[in-house]
Enzyme design. Structure first.
Site, mmCIF file in Angstrom:
data_model
loop_
_atom_site.group_PDB
_atom_site.id
_atom_site.type_symbol
_atom_site.label_atom_id
_atom_site.label_comp_id
_atom_site.label_asym_id
_atom_site.label_seq_id
_atom_site.Cartn_x
_atom_site.Cartn_y
_atom_site.Cartn_z
ATOM 1 N N LYS A 52 -8.923 6.945 -10.232
ATOM 2 C CA LYS A 52 -9.947 7.004 -9.190
ATOM 3 C C LYS A 52 -11.176 7.752 -9.695
ATOM 4 O O LYS A 52 -12.312 7.346 -9.431
ATOM 5 C CB LYS A 52 -9.367 7.640 -7.918
ATOM 6 C CG LYS A 52 -8.339 6.725 -7.234
ATOM 7 C CD LYS A 52 -7.516 7.381 -6.132
ATOM 8 C CE LYS A 52 -6.409 6.422 -5.670
ATOM 9 N NZ LYS A 52 -5.533 6.966 -4.626
ATOM 10 N N GLN A 96 -3.858 12.481 -1.917
ATOM 11 C CA GLN A 96 -2.967 11.566 -2.631
ATOM 12 C C GLN A 96 -1.541 11.723 -2.111
ATOM 13 O O GLN A 96 -1.030 12.840 -2.001
ATOM 14 C CB GLN A 96 -3.043 11.836 -4.150
ATOM 15 C CG GLN A 96 -2.288 10.837 -5.002
ATOM 16 C CD GLN A 96 -2.865 9.418 -4.908
ATOM 17 O OE1 GLN A 96 -4.067 9.225 -4.775
ATOM 18 N NE2 GLN A 96 -2.004 8.426 -4.974
ATOM 19 N N ASP A 119 -9.472 6.585 2.702
ATOM 20 C CA ASP A 119 -8.233 5.805 2.606
ATOM 21 C C ASP A 119 -7.951 5.021 3.880
ATOM 22 O O ASP A 119 -7.068 4.163 3.893
ATOM 23 C CB ASP A 119 -7.042 6.748 2.373
ATOM 24 C CG ASP A 119 -6.642 6.825 0.906
ATOM 25 O OD1 ASP A 119 -6.881 5.846 0.167
ATOM 26 O OD2 ASP A 119 -6.082 7.856 0.516
HETATM 27 N N1 GUN Z 1 -0.194 6.754 -2.649
HETATM 28 C C1 GUN Z 1 0.057 5.460 -2.895
HETATM 29 N N2 GUN Z 1 -0.994 4.700 -2.574
HETATM 30 C C2 GUN Z 1 -1.933 5.533 -2.106
HETATM 31 C C3 GUN Z 1 -3.269 5.335 -1.607
HETATM 32 O O1 GUN Z 1 -3.799 4.230 -1.512
HETATM 33 N N3 GUN Z 1 -3.926 6.462 -1.249
HETATM 34 C C4 GUN Z 1 -3.360 7.687 -1.306
HETATM 35 N N4 GUN Z 1 -4.077 8.746 -0.906
HETATM 36 N N5 GUN Z 1 -2.140 7.908 -1.753
HETATM 37 C C5 GUN Z 1 -1.437 6.822 -2.150
#
Ligand code: GUN
Length: 292
Positions: A52, A96, A119
């Site tokens: 990211k 996350q 998200d």
């Molecule tokens: N863990 C697995 N996929 C994601 C996601 O798209 N965002 C976040 N924050 N955590 C995750």
């Protein structure tokens, strides 16, 4: 069979974002800023957050990572979220997942300012999405929609079977595809579904998002089906440098012979997720800066 090349489709999304960011900077605006909160040292989570950050650099965003120890308390984590909620130099942030067992995930997601919820995990955004109102859409479902759109795969009136009812993939993609303008007939299946194969064999599009390596077999699909594989399980493999490889939910080698379109793993849905997180961040920025 044609590969749904997520890397290529994600590059297109990110190039468009980069152009927009360059233009905004030219006009004297600051760069959009995304923050990721990373709790503990989960290898997969660390990789995703790194990816990211790299994507932010590619599109011209500022990015930061707040690293917190595995032992962080609920209160400390909520305190960090409040700081980010109030910081006007930060447009969007993510926590996350997964979080350590002692942390109440729902409380954490509820604490995020919905306007900075890149998200789209906050109940306000989920509810708005479900009602078809403007909202941050979770990045993986958003990425699947973008991939289908770039490859001009029709969804109108099609039978879609989603396997897996998670809050971040299965349930939201099933809601979205049932809405306008996608207009699909969606069946959301899960671990208690009876005779899954009878459903998948009738599906025009299958979205496998259950997290079980090689789960979807060739005999479970009809000739010409479109297959979207959301799985990203790490499977031990001593022959690789890292000691593991990433395996999807689809038995790719056999399913590809019958599918019309199929996403590879890696290089399918994964890169799309990252690209759409960038898009959500840009949208958060534009919203607070009142830029169209
Ligand atoms: N863990 C697995 N996929 C994601 C996601 O798209 N965002 C976040 N924050 N955590 C995750």
């Amino acid at each position: 069979m044609e590969l749904l090349d997520g890397k290529k489709a994600a590059t297109k999304v990110q190039e468009d974002i980069a152009k927009e960011v360059a233009y905004l900077k030219e006009k004297g605006h600051r760069a959009p800023h995304l923050v990721a909160i990373l709790v503990g040292q989960n290898g997969a989570s660390m990789t995703y957050v790194n990816n990211k950050v790299t994507a932010c650099e590619r599109v011209g965003f500022a990015s930061s990572v707040v690293n917190l120890p595995e032992s962080v308390t609920q209160e400390e984590l909520l305190g960090e979220i409040q700081k980010l909620n109030q910081d006007t130099t930060i447009d969007g942030f993510i926590v996350q997942l997964p979080l350590p067992k002692h942390i109440k995930e729902q409380e954490v997601l509820l604490a995020i300012n919905p306007d900075k919820d890149a998200d789209g995990f906050h109940p306000t955004n989920f509810g708005r999405m479900a009602l078809g109102l403007e909202a941050f859409i979770p990045a993986t479902p958003y990425g699947i929609l973008e991939l289908l759109s770039q490859y001009q795969i029709p969804t109108d009136g099609k039978n879609v079977v989603v396997i897996g009812r998670s809050d971040i993939v299965g349930r939201p993609i099933s809601i979205l595809l049932s809405q306008k303008p996608w207009n699909a007939t969606v069946t959301l299946t899960h671990s208690r579904t009876q005779n899954l194969a009878a459903l998948t064999q009738k599906a025009d599009i299958i979205i496998a998002a259950l997290g079980s390596p090689n789960f979807l077999k060739a005999e479970m699909i009809k000739e010409g089906a479109v297959i979207i594989d959301v799985g990203i399980t790490r499977v031990a493999d001593p022959s690789t440098k890292k000691g593991f490889r990433i395996v999807g939910d689809v038995d790719f080698e056999n399913v590809k012979e019958k599918a019309s379109y199929i996403t590879p793993v890696p290089g399918g849905v994964g890169p799309m997720t990252i690209a759409m997180l960038m898009k959500n961040t840009l949208n958060a920025y534009k919203r607070t800066h009142k830029i169209q």
